[in-house]
Design an enzyme around this catalytic site. Structure first.
Site, short mmCIF file in Angstrom:
data_model
loop_
_atom_site.label_atom_id
_atom_site.label_comp_id
_atom_site.label_asym_id
_atom_site.label_seq_id
_atom_site.Cartn_x
_atom_site.Cartn_y
_atom_site.Cartn_z
N ARG A 64 45.49 12.85 62.60
CA ARG A 64 45.67 11.40 62.56
C ARG A 64 44.42 10.73 62.00
O ARG A 64 44.50 9.77 61.22
CB ARG A 64 46.00 10.90 63.98
N ASP A 108 53.96 9.08 61.15
CA ASP A 108 54.87 10.09 61.68
C ASP A 108 54.09 11.37 61.70
O ASP A 108 53.31 11.66 60.78
CB ASP A 108 56.13 10.22 60.82
N LYS A 128 38.36 13.90 69.49
CA LYS A 128 39.65 14.14 68.81
C LYS A 128 39.72 13.30 67.54
O LYS A 128 40.16 13.78 66.49
CB LYS A 128 40.83 13.82 69.75
N GLY A 169 51.31 14.72 74.07
CA GLY A 169 52.13 15.67 73.32
C GLY A 169 51.72 17.12 73.53
O GLY A 169 51.53 17.57 74.67
N TYR A 170 51.52 17.84 72.44
CA TYR A 170 51.21 19.27 72.50
C TYR A 170 49.71 19.54 72.65
O TYR A 170 49.28 20.70 72.56
CB TYR A 170 51.73 19.96 71.23
N ASP A 171 48.90 18.52 72.86
CA ASP A 171 47.44 18.71 72.92
C ASP A 171 46.99 19.81 73.88
O ASP A 171 46.07 20.57 73.55
CB ASP A 171 46.74 17.38 73.27
N GLY A 229 49.93 7.04 73.43
CA GLY A 229 48.89 8.03 73.08
C GLY A 229 48.42 7.84 71.64
O GLY A 229 47.22 7.82 71.35
N LYS A 230 49.41 7.64 70.75
CA LYS A 230 49.07 7.42 69.34
C LYS A 230 48.28 6.12 69.17
O LYS A 230 47.30 6.07 68.44
CB LYS A 230 50.35 7.26 68.53
P1 IMP Z 1 56.65 10.87 66.12
O1 IMP Z 1 55.58 10.81 65.07
O2 IMP Z 1 56.80 9.59 66.85
O3 IMP Z 1 57.94 11.40 65.56
O4 IMP Z 1 56.21 11.88 67.25
C1 IMP Z 1 55.33 12.88 66.98
C2 IMP Z 1 55.37 13.95 68.07
O5 IMP Z 1 54.58 15.05 67.58
C3 IMP Z 1 54.72 13.52 69.37
O6 IMP Z 1 55.65 13.03 70.30
C4 IMP Z 1 54.08 14.81 69.85
O7 IMP Z 1 55.03 15.61 70.49
C5 IMP Z 1 53.67 15.48 68.54
N1 IMP Z 1 52.32 15.07 68.14
C6 IMP Z 1 51.96 14.31 67.08
N2 IMP Z 1 50.63 14.11 67.05
C7 IMP Z 1 50.15 14.73 68.13
C8 IMP Z 1 48.83 14.85 68.65
O8 IMP Z 1 47.85 14.31 68.16
N3 IMP Z 1 48.74 15.59 69.76
C9 IMP Z 1 49.80 16.20 70.37
N4 IMP Z 1 51.04 16.09 69.94
C10 IMP Z 1 51.22 15.36 68.81
#
Ligand code: IMP
Length: 200
Positions: free
Chosen positions: A182, A69, A176, A154-156, A11-12
């Site tokens: 981001r 992160d 988005k 994620g929490y979107d 997703g990222k």
């Molecule tokens: P990490 O940066 O890999 O530790 O993970 C970040 C976590 O934060 C993700 O797995 C999501 O649960 C949440 N998160 C970060 N950015 C977003 C976003 O753009 N949308 C939804 N959830 C996000």
């Protein structure tokens, strides 16, 4: 310049690639170059974790690395889930369980503020040139009591963007990337990369 992106979150990655497109970099993923490389993130802040991931990817590949992160902070939960966002409901990371836990935590606080924000720290590490760049971004919103939308990750589905009246999961990727935490962090990182002296 060939650069490794230190994330295994698809997703990222889908969001990061267009955010850096103007720089004309040759972006590769850590899974393409070093699938067994560990990306530990046991720091206490987004900054520590984003730098740790980029450093680990740079060392594993010998290339400059980019990482982020990110996470969600909710005021009524004293900033939780914060740096623990990915594994809020335990390991392995699971978006559906994380969202269920968040809904339950806020349902237990009727009348409490539902304000929150996504935060992102984006990093670039080039060990050969001794360069480390750190940039951050945030996006304010409200946490809904039920999910809406099927996009994003994620929490979107629980994150309402008040100015649009839609959740992040109801936005297109381009929408988005026009307003997200981001996008802000990687926009600043792209600007910092453009200011670096050109080399080899
Ligand atoms: P990490 O940066 O890999 O530790 O993970 C970040 C976590 O934060 C993700 O797995 C999501 O649960 C949440 N998160 C970060 N950015 C977003 C976003 O753009 N949308 C939804 N959830 C996000």
């Amino acid at each position: 310049m060939k650069i490794v992106v230190a994330t295994r979150n698809r997703g990222k990655l889908r969001e990061i690639v267009p955010l850096l497109a103007d720089l004309g970099l040759d972006l590769c993923t850590i899974d393409e170059l070093a699938p067994d490389a560990e990306l530990r993130e046991d720091g206490l802040t987004f900054e520590e974790n984003a730098l740790a991931k980029a450093r680990q990817a740079a060392r594993a590949t010998g290339l400059p690395a980019i990482a982020d992160d990110s996470g969600l902070e909710v005021d009524a939960l004293a900033g939780a889930p914060g740096v623990l966002s990915a594994r809020y409901a335990g390991s392995p990371a699971d978006d559906a369980r994380n969202n269920a836990k968040l809904m339950a935590a806020l349902a237990a606080k009727p009348g409490a503020s539902r304000a929150g924000r996504f935060r992102c720290v984006a990093t670039f590490v080039d060990e050969a040139r001794g360069i480390e760049l750190v940039e951050s971004g945030s996006c304010a919103g409200e946490i809904l009591s039920a999910p809406r939308g099927a996009g994003g990750f994620g929490y979107d589905p629980l994150f309402l963007v008040p100015a649009l009246g839609r959740t992040m999961a109801e936005l297109s990727l381009a929408e988005k990337n026009g307003l997200s935490h981001r996008a802000a962090a990687f926009g600043a990182l792209a600007a910092a990369l453009r200011r670096l002296p050109v080399s080899g």
